[in-house]
Design a protein around this motif. Structure first.
Motif, PDB file in Angstrom:
ATOM      1  N   HIS A  32       0.855  -1.187   0.000  1.00 30.48           N
ATOM      2  CA  HIS A  32       0.000   0.000   0.000  1.00 30.48           C
ATOM      3  C   HIS A  32       0.891   1.237   0.000  1.00 30.48           C
ATOM      4  O   HIS A  32       1.733   1.403   0.884  1.00 30.48           O
ATOM      5  N   ARG A  33       0.716   2.080  -0.988  1.00 36.55           N
ATOM      6  CA  ARG A  33       1.664   3.172  -1.217  1.00 36.55           C
ATOM      7  C   ARG A  33       1.747   4.139  -0.030  1.00 36.55           C
ATOM      8  O   ARG A  33       2.836   4.529   0.404  1.00 36.55           O
ATOM      9  N   ASP A  34       0.596   4.546   0.525  1.00 39.59           N
ATOM     10  CA  ASP A  34       0.601   5.584   1.552  1.00 39.59           C
ATOM     11  C   ASP A  34       1.137   5.095   2.888  1.00 39.59           C
ATOM     12  O   ASP A  34       1.849   5.820   3.592  1.00 39.59           O
ATOM     13  N   TYR A  85       2.876  -1.131  -6.234  1.00 40.18           N
ATOM     14  CA  TYR A  85       2.180  -0.310  -5.251  1.00 40.18           C
ATOM     15  C   TYR A  85       0.666  -0.315  -5.486  1.00 40.18           C
ATOM     16  O   TYR A  85       0.190  -0.339  -6.620  1.00 40.18           O
ATOM     17  N   ASP A 104      -2.793   1.781  -4.589  1.00 31.60           N
ATOM     18  CA  ASP A 104      -3.372   3.035  -4.126  1.00 31.60           C
ATOM     19  C   ASP A 104      -4.797   2.776  -3.654  1.00 31.60           C
ATOM     20  O   ASP A 104      -5.484   1.887  -4.154  1.00 31.60           O
ATOM     21  N   GLY A 105      -5.258   3.581  -2.696  1.00 31.26           N
ATOM     22  CA  GLY A 105      -6.618   3.406  -2.198  1.00 31.26           C
ATOM     23  C   GLY A 105      -6.695   3.672  -0.715  1.00 31.26           C
ATOM     24  O   GLY A 105      -5.677   3.859  -0.040  1.00 31.26           O
TER      25      GLY A 105
END
Length: 315
Positions: free
Chosen positions: A30-32, A58, A60-61
């Motif tokens: 998960h990127r964040d 990665y 996103d979401g």
């Protein structure tokens, strides 16, 4: 960051050692948050080999979707999740996303919709209730469509000049449903609910054995089926016609032997369980469509022969 894994037993060191002997595919992160969504075994294998980097894809979401994607990824490839893992995952998903339909959760977890429904009922005290369900196609549908249609009909009776948008907003139905209800009213039909929805609700009510939505015991169901077939077999219109006798033979041949099915379940390997469950669910849906077609024919005042399309007519 380590994954919020759906595996109740945690990391399998044996599987890590197997992966360490292979080319390591990218893990999903998960990127964040940098949480590993899928690939903890591969990450451990890379560390076991002394590597300092690993290829990454990665995702996103929102953070709330991380566990859903982790379950979905682990169901489709790699070390299979056990049935216990998938049921536990379904319980967590229902708790965090109560608006998801049984079929949507089933697609994520690799379970059958009926199994997800059983998990939902078993955890009904812990799972918050939602007025709508989001299906596997992403569309939101009211839990009780018939009740909402009746509310729209009542609103239209009080405000006959209301627009479609006003009707839809008053009862939480779609614009197309509001249009259909208004057309029914203009034709003089007092009931805004199609037969198929009333049939579905009647069946659901009949299946409530203890107030929780649990199906009635199989023994009672088998007795009821046997009595119905016996009654049909005594009907002259079936007994004394070739097509009627063929129907009776067909019903007898296709009566499900659930007890034999339970005995055979022990022979189903864990990695085949999802495929067998999907087949059983597919057969059940075909029977449901067959029953709905008959119910609709009766509700429209037609017999099966009248409701059948004539030769050369597209169905």
């Amino acid at each position: 960051m380590p994954a919020d894994s759906p595996r109740l037993g945690g990391i399998s060191q044996e599987h890590v050692e197997v992966l360490a002997q292979r080319d390591i595919e990218p893990i999903l992160v998960h990127r964040d948050t940098r949480y590993v969504v899928d690939g903890m075994h591969r990450l451990k294998a890379a560390r076991l080999r002394g590597e300092e980097t690993i290829p990454v894809r990665y995702l996103d979401g929102p953070v709330s979707e991380i566990f859903l994607r982790a379950v979905e990824a682990n169901v489709t490839h790699g070390l299979p999740l056990t049935l216990k893992d998938r049921k536990a995952a379904a319980g967590r998903i229902l708790a965090s996303h109560p608006d998801l339909s049984d079929r949507a959760v089933a697609r994520i977890t690799g379970l059958s919709p009926k199994t997800v429904g059983a998990v939902r009922r078993a955890s009904s005290e812990d799972v918050p209730q939602s007025e709508v369900r989001v299906g596997a196609d992403g569309r939101s549908r009211p839990l009780d469509a018939a009740r909402r249609r009746e509310a729209a009909r009542a609103f239209l009776a009080e405000c006959p000049g209301a627009t479609l948008h006003q009707i839809a907003a008053s009862a939480g139905v779609s614009i197309s449903t509001a249009c259909e209800i208004r057309q029914r009213v203009r034709r003089g039909e007092q009931d805004p609910v199609p037969t198929r929805l009333r049939v579905t609700r009647r069946r659901r009510d009949r299946n409530r054995a203890d107030g929780t939505g649990a199906p009635a015991p199989d023994r009672s169901a088998r007795t009821a089926r046997a009595q119905r077939i016996e009654t049909l077999a005594k009907d002259p219109s079936l007994r004394f016609t070739e097509s009627g006798r063929a129907l009776l033979r067909w019903l007898n041949e296709h009566a499900p032997d659930l007890e034999a099915g339970r005995q055979l379940m022990a022979a189903v390997p864990p990695h085949c369980a999802v495929a067998v469950a999907d087949l059983a669910d597919s057969y059940a849906r075909e029977w449901q469509r067959f029953a709905s077609a008959l119910d609709e024919a009766v509700g429209d005042g037609k017999g099966p022969e009248q409701s059948r399309p004539s030769p050369g007519t597209a169905s």
